[in-house]
Design a protein around this motif. Sequence first.
Motif, PDB file in Angstrom:
ATOM      1  N   GLY A   1       0.810  -1.212   0.000  1.00 34.91           N
ATOM      2  CA  GLY A   1       0.000   0.000   0.000  1.00 34.91           C
ATOM      3  C   GLY A   1       0.844   1.264   0.000  1.00 34.91           C
ATOM      4  N   ALA A   2       2.094   1.136   0.458  1.00 36.86           N
ATOM      5  CA  ALA A   2       3.021   2.276   0.478  1.00 36.86           C
ATOM      6  C   ALA A   2       3.817   2.377  -0.824  1.00 36.86           C
ATOM      7  CB  ALA A   2       3.984   2.136   1.660  1.00 36.86           C
ATOM      8  N   GLY A   3       3.543   1.473  -1.768  1.00 33.67           N
ATOM      9  CA  GLY A   3       4.200   1.569  -3.070  1.00 33.67           C
ATOM     10  C   GLY A   3       5.206   0.480  -3.378  1.00 33.67           C
ATOM     11  N   MET A   4       5.423  -0.459  -2.448  1.00 32.04           N
ATOM     12  CA  MET A   4       6.332  -1.566  -2.723  1.00 32.04           C
ATOM     13  C   MET A   4       5.633  -2.570  -3.638  1.00 32.04           C
ATOM     14  SD  MET A   4       7.833  -4.486  -0.154  1.00 32.04           S
ATOM     15  CE  MET A   4       6.281  -5.388  -0.124  1.00 32.04           C
ATOM     16  N   PHE A   5       6.365  -3.124  -4.574  1.00 35.55           N
ATOM     17  CA  PHE A   5       5.858  -4.213  -5.407  1.00 35.55           C
ATOM     18  C   PHE A   5       6.252  -5.522  -4.757  1.00 35.55           C
ATOM     19  CE2 PHE A   5       6.257  -0.664  -8.297  1.00 35.55           C
ATOM     20  CZ  PHE A   5       5.034  -0.710  -8.960  1.00 35.55           C
ATOM     21  N   PHE A   6       5.308  -6.467  -4.710  1.00 41.16           N
ATOM     22  CA  PHE A   6       5.552  -7.760  -4.089  1.00 41.16           C
ATOM     23  C   PHE A   6       5.112  -8.853  -5.039  1.00 41.16           C
ATOM     24  CE2 PHE A   6       4.458 -11.479  -1.599  1.00 41.16           C
ATOM     25  CZ  PHE A   6       5.536 -11.590  -0.744  1.00 41.16           C
ATOM     26  N   PHE A   7       5.889  -9.932  -5.090  1.00 39.63           N
ATOM     27  CA  PHE A   7       5.470 -11.077  -5.895  1.00 39.63           C
ATOM     28  C   PHE A   7       5.724 -12.373  -5.146  1.00 39.63           C
ATOM     29  CE2 PHE A   7       9.902 -10.467  -6.899  1.00 39.63           C
ATOM     30  CZ  PHE A   7      10.424 -11.724  -7.075  1.00 39.63           C
ATOM     31  N   ASP A   8       4.844 -13.310  -5.362  1.00 36.82           N
ATOM     32  CA  ASP A   8       4.978 -14.667  -4.852  1.00 36.82           C
ATOM     33  C   ASP A   8       5.517 -15.467  -6.029  1.00 36.82           C
ATOM     34  OD1 ASP A   8       4.527 -17.369  -4.213  1.00 36.82           O
ATOM     35  OD2 ASP A   8       2.651 -16.946  -3.170  1.00 36.82           O
ATOM     36  N   TYR A   9       6.685 -16.027  -5.881  1.00 39.88           N
ATOM     37  CA  TYR A   9       7.306 -16.693  -7.015  1.00 39.88           C
ATOM     38  C   TYR A   9       6.902 -18.163  -7.148  1.00 39.88           C
ATOM     39  CZ  TYR A   9      10.791 -18.971  -4.061  1.00 39.88           C
ATOM     40  OH  TYR A   9      11.404 -19.750  -3.128  1.00 39.88           O
TER      41      TYR A   9
END
Length: 145
Positions: A124-132
């Motif tokens: 929500g603060a702008g970090m991109f997250f991915f589950d690989y």
Amino acid sequence: VSREALEKRYKQGWVVEVEDDIDKLTRRIRLARQNKEIVSIGYHGNVVDVWERMVQEFETNGERLVDLGSDQTSCHNPFNGGYYPVQLTFHEAQQLMNDDPFRFKTLVQESLRRHVEAVNKMSGAGMFFFDYGNAFLLEADRAGK
């Protein structure tokens, strides 16, 4: 959470630096960002502590220390050593896994909920997250988050 696993990754070159102290880790991340330095730092501890600290840094200082996040846990096997609850040390978790698998599973699910809550705040603060593909998001969903 496993010193042995962390040292193995260090010796293999996947991790360039190792840190045990969350305050030192936070300072090191900040320094690397300031210097535009590319570095891989392995933290000997639970990743939930790291994510919650990153949230705290953002909420306190308005500073997002992570731009891109992922998860390296083995959530395809979360209740047999693939994921360790933040509430216990590595050795305590191993003991509980053997002595009281139901309690261990409960703590894993509580930890997963905290984990995804922190990741969601950072996203929500702008970090991109991915589950690989390690089933982290699947298990977080199963845990009720």
